[in-house]
Design a protein around this motif. Structure first.
Motif, PDB file in Angstrom:
ATOM      1  N   ALA A  69       0.837  -1.203   0.000  1.00 57.73           N
ATOM      2  CA  ALA A  69       0.000   0.000   0.000  1.00 57.73           C
ATOM      3  C   ALA A  69       0.875   1.257   0.000  1.00 57.73           C
ATOM      4  CB  ALA A  69      -0.940  -0.007   1.200  1.00 57.73           C
ATOM      5  N   HIS A  70       1.945   1.243   0.784  1.00 57.94           N
ATOM      6  CA  HIS A  70       2.888   2.369   0.763  1.00 57.94           C
ATOM      7  C   HIS A  70       3.486   2.520  -0.630  1.00 57.94           C
ATOM      8  CE1 HIS A  70       3.306   3.982   4.805  1.00 57.94           C
ATOM      9  NE2 HIS A  70       3.195   2.760   5.291  1.00 57.94           N
ATOM     10  N   GLN A  71       3.906   1.418  -1.202  1.00 59.24           N
ATOM     11  CA  GLN A  71       4.533   1.462  -2.523  1.00 59.24           C
ATOM     12  C   GLN A  71       3.556   1.982  -3.577  1.00 59.24           C
ATOM     13  OE1 GLN A  71       5.880  -2.331  -4.156  1.00 59.24           O
ATOM     14  NE2 GLN A  71       7.735  -1.294  -4.868  1.00 59.24           N
ATOM     15  N   ARG A  72       2.315   1.556  -3.526  1.00 64.51           N
ATOM     16  CA  ARG A  72       1.296   2.026  -4.477  1.00 64.51           C
ATOM     17  C   ARG A  72       1.133   3.538  -4.380  1.00 64.51           C
ATOM     18  NH1 ARG A  72      -4.559  -0.505  -4.052  1.00 64.51           N
ATOM     19  NH2 ARG A  72      -3.540  -2.215  -5.149  1.00 64.51           N
ATOM     20  N   ASN A  73       1.038   4.043  -3.154  1.00 66.58           N
ATOM     21  CA  ASN A  73       0.867   5.483  -2.956  1.00 66.58           C
ATOM     22  C   ASN A  73       2.104   6.256  -3.404  1.00 66.58           C
ATOM     23  OD1 ASN A  73      -1.752   6.363  -1.469  1.00 66.58           O
ATOM     24  ND2 ASN A  73      -1.214   4.373  -0.625  1.00 66.58           N
ATOM     25  N   GLU A  74       3.286   5.716  -3.150  1.00 64.43           N
ATOM     26  CA  GLU A  74       4.511   6.376  -3.603  1.00 64.43           C
ATOM     27  C   GLU A  74       4.579   6.417  -5.125  1.00 64.43           C
ATOM     28  OE1 GLU A  74       7.674   4.274  -1.611  1.00 64.43           O
ATOM     29  OE2 GLU A  74       7.431   5.447   0.224  1.00 64.43           O
ATOM     30  N   LEU A  96       6.618  11.872   1.028  1.00 63.19           N
ATOM     31  CA  LEU A  96       6.388  11.671   2.449  1.00 63.19           C
ATOM     32  C   LEU A  96       5.020  11.019   2.574  1.00 63.19           C
ATOM     33  CD1 LEU A  96       7.729  15.122   3.665  1.00 63.19           C
ATOM     34  CD2 LEU A  96       8.940  12.938   3.572  1.00 63.19           C
ATOM     35  N   VAL A  97       5.016   9.687   2.649  1.00 63.48           N
ATOM     36  CA  VAL A  97       3.777   8.919   2.682  1.00 63.48           C
ATOM     37  C   VAL A  97       3.569   8.388   4.094  1.00 63.48           C
ATOM     38  CG1 VAL A  97       2.538   6.929   1.738  1.00 63.48           C
ATOM     39  CG2 VAL A  97       3.986   8.304   0.248  1.00 63.48           C
ATOM     40  N   MET A 104       4.745   5.406   8.706  1.00 60.07           N
ATOM     41  CA  MET A 104       5.362   6.123   7.592  1.00 60.07           C
ATOM     42  C   MET A 104       6.070   5.146   6.674  1.00 60.07           C
ATOM     43  SD  MET A 104       8.655   8.206   9.139  1.00 60.07           S
ATOM     44  CE  MET A 104       7.893   8.924  10.561  1.00 60.07           C
ATOM     45  N   GLY A 105       6.109   5.513   5.414  1.00 63.70           N
ATOM     46  CA  GLY A 105       6.745   4.693   4.399  1.00 63.70           C
ATOM     47  C   GLY A 105       8.254   4.806   4.439  1.00 63.70           C
ATOM     48  N   PRO A 106       8.937   3.949   3.683  1.00 66.53           N
ATOM     49  CA  PRO A 106      10.398   3.924   3.673  1.00 66.53           C
ATOM     50  C   PRO A 106      11.040   5.251   3.283  1.00 66.53           C
ATOM     51  CG  PRO A 106       9.505   2.048   2.459  1.00 66.53           C
ATOM     52  CD  PRO A 106       8.358   2.925   2.836  1.00 66.53           C
TER      53      PRO A 106
END
Length: 133
Positions: A69-74, A96-97, A104-106
């Motif tokens: 999900a983080h990767q999709r948003n990024e 900044l996700v 928080m994302g990577p």
């Protein structure tokens, strides 16, 4: 905090208009990101940051991992702004996700780690110059 360590910090800066550049992804001509600052990652280079907060429990994220999900948003933000910032504005782009629950994302973790390092180095160097001899 960026104003403590960077120059030319700006909220919602407009990106430079495209002038015939051919980008991989379609980008709005009058695009803007959330924050920019000069000298964050590289001396004198303008760094652009865009913030996205998402609900990991939303229907569109069901059935995928939090990491996915983080990767999709990024990836959505990279498609929207990445090429334009790199090729037109000659800057760096950091996403900044965050999740609505505070995760928080990577890339966000990397950003905050760098910010902490820069603040620490600056306070250490100021402390050294302010210490009685």
């Amino acid at each position: 905090m960026l104003r403590e360590v960077c120059r030319d910090v700006s909220i919602e800066p407009n990106l430079l208009p495209m002038d015939g550049e051919q980008l991989q992804y379609r980008t709005a001509n009058e695009a803007r990101v959330d924050v920019s600052a000069r000298g964050f990652w590289t001396r004198e280079q303008r760094a652009f940051m865009d913030i996205r907060i998402f609900d990991p429990m939303a229907a569109c994220h069901r059935g995928i991992s939090l990491e996915a999900a983080h990767q999709r948003n990024e990836q959505e933000k990279i498609r929207a702004y990445g090429d334009m910032i790199q090729h037109v504005d000659q800057g760096s782009f950091t996403l900044l996700v965050f999740t609505t629950s505070g995760g928080m994302g990577p890339k966000s973790k990397c950003f905050y780690s760098r910010l902490a390092d820069v603040i620490q180095k600056r306070s250490t160097s100021q402390g050294a110059t302010l210490s009685p001899g």
